[in-house]
Design an enzyme around this catalytic site. Structure first.
Site, PDB file in Angstrom:
ATOM      1  N   GLU A  99     172.889   7.076  36.897  1.00 39.47           N
ATOM      2  CA  GLU A  99     173.924   6.265  37.601  1.00 39.47           C
ATOM      3  C   GLU A  99     174.232   6.569  38.738  1.00 39.47           C
ATOM      4  O   GLU A  99     174.010   7.579  39.457  1.00 39.47           O
ATOM      5  CB  GLU A  99     175.175   6.301  36.595  1.00 39.47           C
ATOM      6  N   ASP A 100     174.729   5.375  39.591  1.00 41.56           N
ATOM      7  CA  ASP A 100     175.070   5.755  40.934  1.00 41.56           C
ATOM      8  C   ASP A 100     176.102   6.324  41.309  1.00 41.56           C
ATOM      9  O   ASP A 100     176.521   7.231  41.977  1.00 41.56           O
ATOM     10  CB  ASP A 100     174.991   4.354  41.698  1.00 41.56           C
ATOM     11  N   ASP A 103     183.102   6.713  38.223  1.00 41.48           N
ATOM     12  CA  ASP A 103     184.477   6.665  38.866  1.00 41.48           C
ATOM     13  C   ASP A 103     185.507   6.805  37.862  1.00 41.48           C
ATOM     14  O   ASP A 103     185.822   8.089  37.450  1.00 41.48           O
ATOM     15  CB  ASP A 103     184.530   5.120  39.550  1.00 41.48           C
ATOM     16  N   PHE A 152     186.137   4.437  48.532  1.00 43.35           N
ATOM     17  CA  PHE A 152     185.220   3.289  48.019  1.00 43.35           C
ATOM     18  C   PHE A 152     184.019   3.662  48.983  1.00 43.35           C
ATOM     19  O   PHE A 152     184.274   3.211  50.218  1.00 43.35           O
ATOM     20  CB  PHE A 152     185.701   1.875  48.096  1.00 43.35           C
ATOM     21  N   ARG A 165     174.515  -2.934  49.890  1.00 43.95           N
ATOM     22  CA  ARG A 165     173.429  -2.119  49.146  1.00 43.95           C
ATOM     23  C   ARG A 165     172.217  -1.535  50.079  1.00 43.95           C
ATOM     24  O   ARG A 165     171.803  -0.504  49.718  1.00 43.95           O
ATOM     25  CB  ARG A 165     172.955  -3.081  48.040  1.00 43.95           C
TER      26      ARG A 165
HETATM   27  P1  IMP Z   1     183.570   3.373  36.300  1.00 47.45           P
HETATM   28  O1  IMP Z   1     183.389   2.554  34.949  1.00 47.45           O
HETATM   29  O2  IMP Z   1     184.857   3.030  37.023  1.00 47.45           O
HETATM   30  O3  IMP Z   1     183.273   4.821  36.324  1.00 47.45           O
HETATM   31  O4  IMP Z   1     182.786   2.728  37.430  1.00 47.45           O
HETATM   32  C1  IMP Z   1     181.497   2.847  37.385  1.00 47.45           C
HETATM   33  C2  IMP Z   1     180.681   1.629  38.252  1.00 47.45           C
HETATM   34  O5  IMP Z   1     181.863   1.091  39.144  1.00 47.45           O
HETATM   35  C3  IMP Z   1     179.592   1.982  39.006  1.00 47.45           C
HETATM   36  O6  IMP Z   1     178.347   1.911  38.377  1.00 47.45           O
HETATM   37  C4  IMP Z   1     179.564   1.194  40.350  1.00 47.45           C
HETATM   38  O7  IMP Z   1     178.928  -0.017  40.252  1.00 47.45           O
HETATM   39  C5  IMP Z   1     181.456   0.861  40.456  1.00 47.45           C
HETATM   40  N1  IMP Z   1     182.032   1.609  41.285  1.00 47.45           N
HETATM   41  C6  IMP Z   1     182.854   2.570  41.166  1.00 47.45           C
HETATM   42  N2  IMP Z   1     183.326   3.306  42.454  1.00 47.45           N
HETATM   43  C7  IMP Z   1     182.384   2.587  43.024  1.00 47.45           C
HETATM   44  C8  IMP Z   1     182.448   2.830  44.599  1.00 47.45           C
HETATM   45  O8  IMP Z   1     183.130   3.683  45.241  1.00 47.45           O
HETATM   46  N3  IMP Z   1     181.748   1.942  45.353  1.00 47.45           N
HETATM   47  C9  IMP Z   1     180.735   1.083  44.600  1.00 47.45           C
HETATM   48  N4  IMP Z   1     180.907   0.952  43.357  1.00 47.45           N
HETATM   49  C10 IMP Z   1     181.671   1.643  42.684  1.00 47.45           C
END
Ligand code: IMP
Length: 178
Positions: A99-100, A103, A152, A165
């Protein structure tokens, strides 16, 4: 993009490369000889995945899943669904999710739960970045690159509304007006 949006480098491409080398060394130690299945979460993980696998000198397979969670902005909708699923079987495999960013944790927790039901031999998570201050559900990250504060971030595969990206560095977006 607003004319006021400014990007600041948080991690340079050199720092990212060094961090991925460390992650790859850990993964090599744990997965050598296991023929793991690496599952990248699209779209954000594709750059990270491409660099990571070239540092793993053992046979492995690659899959991608696409999940929908975010609308178009910076906040998760909270509702996750599989938009593009797997074409390989997970049953009995050593699975490593790539995963990138973790969050709120909702996306990764959903996918790990989804995969666990398919009975892999093992299931672990490798995340390039983590924003622990934003967590809504607990997620264990087995291999972590960077911890970031509540900013962010974009670049190195990460986007904001599909922009940025392509950037080689990881940058944060300065709040508009600030
Ligand atoms: P989560 O479900 O809130 O943990 O979010 C995961 C997904 O949200 C990641 O795979 C990203 O695609 C996107 N995301 C969350 N925070 C960021 C950020 O700071 N920059 C870019 N994408 C984010």
């Amino acid at each position: 993009m607003s004319s006021q949006t400014k990007l600041h480098i948080l991690f340079t491409s050199k720092e990212i490369e060094a961090t991925i080398r460390k992650l790859a060394a850990e993964i090599r130690k744990d997965y050598q000889g296991k023929h793991p299945l690496l599952i990248g979460i699209l779209k954000g993980s594709f750059v990270f995945m491409a660099d990571l696998i070239r540092l793993l000198n053992f046979p492995l397979e690659v899959e991608f899943v696409r999940l929908s969670s975010y609308g178009g902005g910076k906040e998760s909708s909270g509702k996750i669904k599989v938009v593009q699923g797997l074409s390989s079987s997970v049953k009995g495999r050593d699975v490593l999710v790539i995963e990138d960013i973790v969050d709120t944790g909702l996306t990764t927790a959903f996918l790990l739960d989804y995969l666990r039901k398919k009975k892999p031999a093992s299931l672990k998570l490798c995340a390039l970045t983590d924003k622990p201050s934003r967590r809504q559900v607990p997620v264990t990250i087995d291999y972590l690159g960077f911890t970031v504060s509540n900013k962010f971030i974009v670049g190195y595969g990460l986007d904001w509304n599909e922009k940025f990206r392509y950037l080689p560095d990881i940058c944060f977006i300065e709040d508009e007006g600030g």
